[in-house]
Design a protein around this motif. Structure first.
Motif, short mmCIF file in Angstrom:
data_model
loop_
_atom_site.label_atom_id
_atom_site.label_comp_id
_atom_site.label_asym_id
_atom_site.label_seq_id
_atom_site.Cartn_x
_atom_site.Cartn_y
_atom_site.Cartn_z
N GLN A 164 43.37 47.37 48.42
CA GLN A 164 41.98 47.16 48.79
C GLN A 164 41.58 45.72 48.47
OE1 GLN A 164 40.68 49.33 50.48
NE2 GLN A 164 41.32 51.37 49.88
N SER A 165 40.46 45.29 49.08
CA SER A 165 39.98 43.93 48.88
C SER A 165 39.42 43.77 47.47
CB SER A 165 38.90 43.60 49.90
OG SER A 165 37.74 44.37 49.65
N GLU A 166 39.27 42.51 47.07
CA GLU A 166 38.71 42.23 45.75
C GLU A 166 37.29 42.78 45.63
OE1 GLU A 166 37.28 38.37 43.09
OE2 GLU A 166 38.60 38.08 44.82
N ILE A 167 36.47 42.61 46.71
CA ILE A 167 35.08 43.07 46.63
C ILE A 167 35.03 44.60 46.57
CG2 ILE A 167 34.68 43.15 49.12
CD1 ILE A 167 32.20 42.12 46.36
N HIS A 168 35.94 45.27 47.26
CA HIS A 168 36.03 46.72 47.20
C HIS A 168 36.22 47.16 45.75
CE1 HIS A 168 38.23 50.55 47.21
NE2 HIS A 168 37.72 50.80 48.40
N ASN A 169 37.19 46.56 45.10
CA ASN A 169 37.49 46.94 43.73
C ASN A 169 36.36 46.55 42.78
OD1 ASN A 169 40.01 47.99 44.45
ND2 ASN A 169 40.96 45.98 44.32
N ARG A 170 35.73 45.39 43.02
CA ARG A 170 34.66 44.93 42.14
C ARG A 170 33.44 45.85 42.22
NH1 ARG A 170 31.00 40.46 42.33
NH2 ARG A 170 31.73 39.83 44.40
N CYS A 171 33.10 46.30 43.44
CA CYS A 171 31.97 47.23 43.59
C CYS A 171 32.23 48.53 42.83
CB CYS A 171 31.76 47.55 45.07
SG CYS A 171 31.04 46.24 46.05
N LEU A 172 33.40 49.10 43.04
CA LEU A 172 33.68 50.40 42.43
C LEU A 172 33.87 50.29 40.92
CD1 LEU A 172 35.95 52.01 45.17
CD2 LEU A 172 33.48 52.05 44.94
N GLU A 173 34.44 49.18 40.47
CA GLU A 173 34.58 48.98 39.02
C GLU A 173 33.21 48.85 38.36
OE1 GLU A 173 37.12 45.58 38.67
OE2 GLU A 173 38.91 46.70 39.32
N TRP A 174 32.27 48.17 39.04
CA TRP A 174 30.91 48.05 38.49
C TRP A 174 30.24 49.42 38.44
CZ3 TRP A 174 25.84 48.87 40.13
CH2 TRP A 174 24.85 48.28 39.34
#
Length: 461
Positions: free
Chosen positions: A243-253
């Motif tokens: 997955q993209s970095e933003i995908h992971n960053r959203c879900l991690e947040w």
């Protein structure tokens, strides 16, 4: 050597909400072992493949993409200051859709290779695929990318008839929904739509039964069959590692937030807010003290890959002040996964049908803020009929600035009140209903099975 039995040709309309739904449908039909060919310009096929929120990459790789050469057209930026919000920046693209001849040639070629060719096309692409009527072993079906309620309202209005079902006393006017140019484009589709063999809907009979019955009346569809096969979003969303970095960053947040504590804010791919409205929305979010994940992007242009995108300005110091409370995302975000996350408890939405059906599927109540097209009627379905949301502002006030105080109050009701809890409970009940409908033996799954059986029947077209 015997020809293969059946091929399905998907012909989507080149706008993200339409590309997305036909991509989801492609993967569903492909899961039955039927070859599916997705037809469009190289740019829009690439767009459909890049933005596959929730779909499994392996399923997408089974789809055959056919790039059709298309004439160039201007790609103007969206106008965030326009009082009306239809996506006029895409009109040059739609006006240049001279795809009829290359698509007809492709269909004839496919008809020589398969016993039967089944064309599934967007209702806005009827002109492009009309030559299917001259191919003996081909037939076409319309995929409707709007709710059954909105389809019923539009259809009966064209027939000059009232909606014969109890509904809010005053439905939204059509004023401001579309431009004259879009209305002319729609009118071009009317005659070619008569060549279709049936209709598919991305909705569930269990939540829109009355409206499905209305649009299935013989005076409207004749002897054509209809199938309500939605929601067509996968019940199990993809969690692939690449997955993209933003995908992971959203879900991690979101992983760090409490259950049902975050309001998700997104206005889709065809709406650009003015700088003034963005500031009011920012202040409303800040003053509400509600946790939020805000996707702040400009509307799509013809070519989303040209790199020239307006970067909307936020109030000075806003992101620093809301650090830890809110997250602003300026890239393409994984909306289905965000809505499915346990921390997401509400959705400020323009009420495009993709967003509505995803929110219904995930059980997330909506603060409805419609902008154009089918969205005002979808907002009525969400707030007045399904009763899983509330209205940010009335359609009559669509050209007025929505002040921070109104936004703050709406967010507090949705996220921190008894009324909001009741809306959330209702949304969760609807989610359970549509989930069961898509499982083996459920209403929508049975209709999808019926459609597959219909297009793979013997040679009696």
């Amino acid at each position: 050597m015997e020809k293969p039995r059946v091929a399905v040709i998907m012909v989507p309309f080149p706008a993200q909400g339409h590309l997305n739904q036909l991509m989801q449908l492609s993967c569903l039909i492909s899961s039955y072992g039927i070859p599916v060919h997705y037809v469009g310009s190289a740019i829009h096929n690439r767009q459909a493949k890049v933005r596959i929120n929730g779909l499994n990459h392996e399923d997408v790789e089974k789809i055959h993409f056919r790039d059709i050469p298309t004439p160039s057209s201007v790609s103007p930026p969206p106008d965030p200051n326009s009082p009306d919000k239809p996506p006029t920046q895409l009109q040059p693209l739609w006006d240049s859709l001279s795809l009829r001849e290359p698509v007809a040639s492709y269909l004839r070629d496919m008809a020589n290779k398969f016993e039967r060719v089944v064309v599934v096309h967007d209702s806005l692409m009827a002109v492009v695929v009309q030559d299917v009527s001259s191919i003996l072993n081909a037939e076409s079906y319309v995929f409707n990318c709007i709710s059954a309620f909105t389809k019923a309202v539009f259809t009966l209005d064209l027939l000059g008839k009232p909606l014969p079902i109890e509904h809010p006393k005053e439905l939204p006017s059509f004023e401001g929904c579309i431009t004259d140019e879009i209305r002319d484009f729609l009118a071009l589709q009317f005659e070619p739509l008569s060549y279709r063999a049936g209709d598919l809907y991305n909705t569930c009979r269990l939540i829109e039964q009355d409206y499905m019955e209305l649009i299935e009346k013989e005076e409207i569809v004749g002897s054509r069959k209809s199938w309500a096969i939605g929601p067509i979003l996968p019940a199990k969303l993809s969690s692939s590692a690449n997955q993209s970095e933003i995908h992971n960053r959203c879900l991690e947040w979101l992983d760090k937030q409490e259950i049902n504590s975050v309001i998700y804010v997104s206005f889709g791919t065809t709406t650009s807010l003015s700088d003034e409205q963005i500031k009011e929305l920012a202040y409303g979010l800040e003053q509400s003290k509600v946790k939020f994940l805000w996707v702040l992007r400009d509307a799509d242009k013809r070519d989303i890959f040209d790199g020239q995108v307006r970067r909307a300005e936020l109030p000075d110091g806003f992101e620093e002040r809301v650090e830890g409370v809110g997250m602003v995302v300026r890239e393409w975000a994984p909306q289905p996964q965000i809505l499915a996350h346990p921390s997401t408890g509400g959705f400020v939405s323009h009420c495009g049908w993709n967003s509505c059906i995803e929110s219904i599927t995930m059980g997330v109540p909506i603060a409805a803020w419609p902008m154009h097209s089918d969205q005002p009627n979808n907002s009525v379905l969400i707030t007045e009929i399904l009763k899983m949301g509330l209205l940010v502002r009335d359609w009559k006030q669509r050209t007025e600035l929505v002040k921070a105080s109104i936004i703050k109050n709406i967010l507090k009701i949705l996220m921190a009140s008894k009324e909001g809890d009741e809306l959330r409970k209702r949304a969760e009940e609807l989610a359970a209903t549509v989930y069961q409908a898509t499982q083996q033996g459920g209403a929508s799954k049975l209709e999808l099975d019926s459609f597959i059986s219909h297009i793979t029947r013997g040679n009696d077209i």
